[in-house]
Enzyme design. Structure first.
Site, PDB file in Angstrom:
ATOM      1  N   HIS A 274       0.838  -1.196   0.000  1.00 20.19           N
ATOM      2  CA  HIS A 274       0.000   0.000   0.000  1.00 20.19           C
ATOM      3  C   HIS A 274       0.873   1.247   0.000  1.00 20.19           C
ATOM      4  CE1 HIS A 274      -3.144   2.615   2.237  1.00 20.19           C
ATOM      5  NE2 HIS A 274      -3.481   2.547   0.955  1.00 20.19           N
ATOM      6  N   GLU A 301       0.370  -0.516  -4.790  1.00 20.30           N
ATOM      7  CA  GLU A 301      -0.674   0.496  -4.928  1.00 20.30           C
ATOM      8  C   GLU A 301      -0.052   1.869  -4.795  1.00 20.30           C
ATOM      9  OE1 GLU A 301      -3.802   3.321  -3.325  1.00 20.30           O
ATOM     10  OE2 GLU A 301      -1.877   2.671  -2.460  1.00 20.30           O
ATOM     11  N   ASP A 303      -0.928   6.375  -5.705  1.00 15.41           N
ATOM     12  CA  ASP A 303      -1.957   7.374  -5.982  1.00 15.41           C
ATOM     13  C   ASP A 303      -1.435   8.402  -6.983  1.00 15.41           C
ATOM     14  OD1 ASP A 303      -3.904   6.635  -3.646  1.00 15.41           O
ATOM     15  OD2 ASP A 303      -1.920   6.784  -2.738  1.00 15.41           O
ATOM     16  N   HIS A 316      -0.956  10.971  -2.306  1.00 12.43           N
ATOM     17  CA  HIS A 316      -2.246  10.489  -1.828  1.00 12.43           C
ATOM     18  C   HIS A 316      -3.179  11.626  -1.434  1.00 12.43           C
ATOM     19  CE1 HIS A 316      -5.115   9.241   1.322  1.00 12.43           C
ATOM     20  NE2 HIS A 316      -5.258   8.169   0.551  1.00 12.43           N
TER      21      HIS A 316
END
Length: 516
Positions: A274, A301, A303, A316
């Site tokens: 993450h 993952e 952003d 993020h």
């Protein structure tokens, strides 16, 4: 660690095809690591990179790019090295002293101690490279200045008895100036050799008769001569750019074909890092991604957001306050302004000056066999631009957009092949499962709670939808998620949760890099 002979399997395949004597741009760089010690040569295995200077070898972590050790032991003039039986063997001489004395040094990869592997004494030249091919040793002894045409290649048997000797053709020697050949290795029946400072790879063969090697052709390469080696992780090459103090990773352009993409096996389940290795490294930065790759994560993952000048960057939050030394919304600054910010010190002082990466910078370091979970922090415009970059960088096979319906529609309009993770009304419910099936999304990200309904995951699997879960950092919870059918739990405590996957029989990802 891969042994030298195994690394050549991939390398042989890259050299198939017609030979041409003109320079060919067959090799492209796909990654690099800054290394002040990259003065003579480089070598690399699956975990580490070895930058070779005249007197020392520096060991770098392949995932983070950080130097972790320096060799100890006396050395005067190290040259190229190659990995063999869990040691790094290095050509060593007393150059520029005379009479020439040469030996092979062995570097213990654990202790980083240098010792003598074989001593040639005065063999008539300065040893600049040594490799092993099949059951023979091959050593190149250099001469310099007006005598560089006397540079010679020697074949030894396992007992170091000389069984053959050859010199180099004038076609090659006249390009070297007063220098000599610095690196070499065998690929099939071709000897590949580099000079001192030109980005050329000379291709040679043993002659059918006589003692002068046969010139086959030359290739352009993105490293500046010197010593090079087989890259133990990719099967390509690893060399150096001396002036820029960098280790350069190189692959062959034939490896960027559509067939090579189709042959990549993507993970069927595993651990999703993450925002990278976010527990120990600053989230959404290259250093966090490299650590996740090093540890063996199966999915990453991150952003993506748009800057004021509509560039794609990784962040993020909608504002810069938490993870940088900047203030205000990311959309209020241009890319050049964002690149001035420190995105690492908030996590730890050792990450000072880590920068906000662009999407392209992040994609450039990713293996081709890791899932890329691209969470969009915006709507239609962002989805369209991100899709274009994923297509342009040949990452369609591994990337999916985690987004709402409007962004998904815009992405599919840009390219219908883009994969979508449905994030509309994200939940851990049957309604969310049914909506995702109806939308025909490729992924779902279940959210909330500490467990999932196995009936829900079974239904998703029947429709071919891959199953993520956000987020879990407890070993028992992650083990339960795997048992219930979740394929990729998103975690922050990456190293600890990978150990849970280990116990579930999920092998850690061995990264595959493909030049593009």
């Amino acid at each position: 660690m891969l042994r030298y002979s195994l690394c050549l399997v991939t390398f042989f395949a890259l050299l198939q095809g017609p030979n041409e004597t003109s320079a060919q741009s067959n090799w492209q760089s796909f990654a690099e690591i800054p290394a002040p010690e990259a003065f003579q040569a480089a070598a690399a295995d699956e975990e580490f990179v070895y930058a070779i200077s005249s007197k020392q070898v520096a060991k770098y972590d392949r995932g983070t790019g950080k130097r972790i050790a320096l060799s100890s032991g006396e050395a005067q003039h190290l040259n190229s090295g190659f990995l063999w039986q869990d040691q790094l063997l290095l050509a060593h001489s007393n150059y520029p002293k005379t009479p020439e004395k040469s030996e092979i040094k062995s570097l213990d990869l654990e202790s980083m101690d240098l010792s003598t592997f074989h001593d040639f004494g005065n063999y008539g030249g300065s040893l600049v490279w040594v490799v092993r091919n099949k059951e023979d040793w091959w050593c190149n002894f250099a001469k310099y200045g007006e005598k560089n045409f006397q540079t010679f290649l020697v074949r030894f048997d396992q007992d170091w008895k000389e069984t053959g000797r050859w010199t180099y053709p004038k076609t090659v020697i006249r390009e070297l100036g007063g220098y000599s050949l610095s690196g070499g290795l065998w690929a099939g029946n071709e000897l590949l050799a580099t000079g001192h400072d030109k980005p050329k790879l000379y291709r040679l063969r043993l002659p059918k008769a006589g003692r002068v090697l046969e010139f086959v052709g030359r290739d352009e390469v993105p490293f500046s001569g010197q010593g090079f080696a087989i890259d133990g992780a990719t099967g390509g090459l690893v060399g150096i750019h001396r002036a820029q103090q960098k280790v350069i990773f190189v692959s062959h352009d034939e490896d960027s074909s559509a067939d090579s993409i189709r042959n990549i096996n993507m993970p069927v389940r595993g651990i999703c890092a993450h925002r990278g290795a976010s527990d120990t490294h600053p989230e959404n930065t290259l250093v966090a991604f490299r650590e996740a790759i090093r540890l063996g994560a199966h999915m990453i993952e991150f952003d993506v957001a748009l800057t004021k000048d509509e560039k794609l960057v990784l962040l993020h939050d909608s504002t810069l306050d938490r993870t940088t030394d900047g203030r205000g919304p990311v959309s209020a600054l241009t890319l050049s302004e964002l690149k001035e910010l420190d995105a690492g010190s908030w996590k730890n002082d050792r990450y000072k000056d880590e920068r906000i990466p662009t999407l392209d910078e992040a994609l450039a370091i990713m293996p081709d066999n890791i899932w890329l979970n691209v969470h969009l922090k915006g709507n239609e415009k962002l989805a369209e631009e991100v899709t274009k970059r994923i297509v342009a960088t040949e990452r369609l096979h591994q990337s999916f957009l985690a987004c709402g319906q409007n962004a998904a529609s815009a992405a599919k309009t840009a390219d219908s092949r883009i994969m979508i993770c449905n994030m509309d009304r994200q939940a851990n419910s049957l309604d969310y499962v049914n909506e995702t099936i109806k939308k025909r999304s490729e992924f779902i990200q279940l959210y909330g709670g500490k467990s999932v309904d196995a009936a829900h995951t079974q239904k998703l699997k029947e429709h071919g939808i891959r199953i993520n879960f956000c987020c879990a950092n407890d070993a028992a919870v992650v083990a339960g998620l795997f048992k219930a059918g979740v394929e990729f739990p998103l975690v922050d405590r990456l190293e600890a949760m990978l150990k849970v996957a280990d116990r579930q029989g999920v092998p850690r990802l061995k990264p595959v890099f493909r030049q593009r």
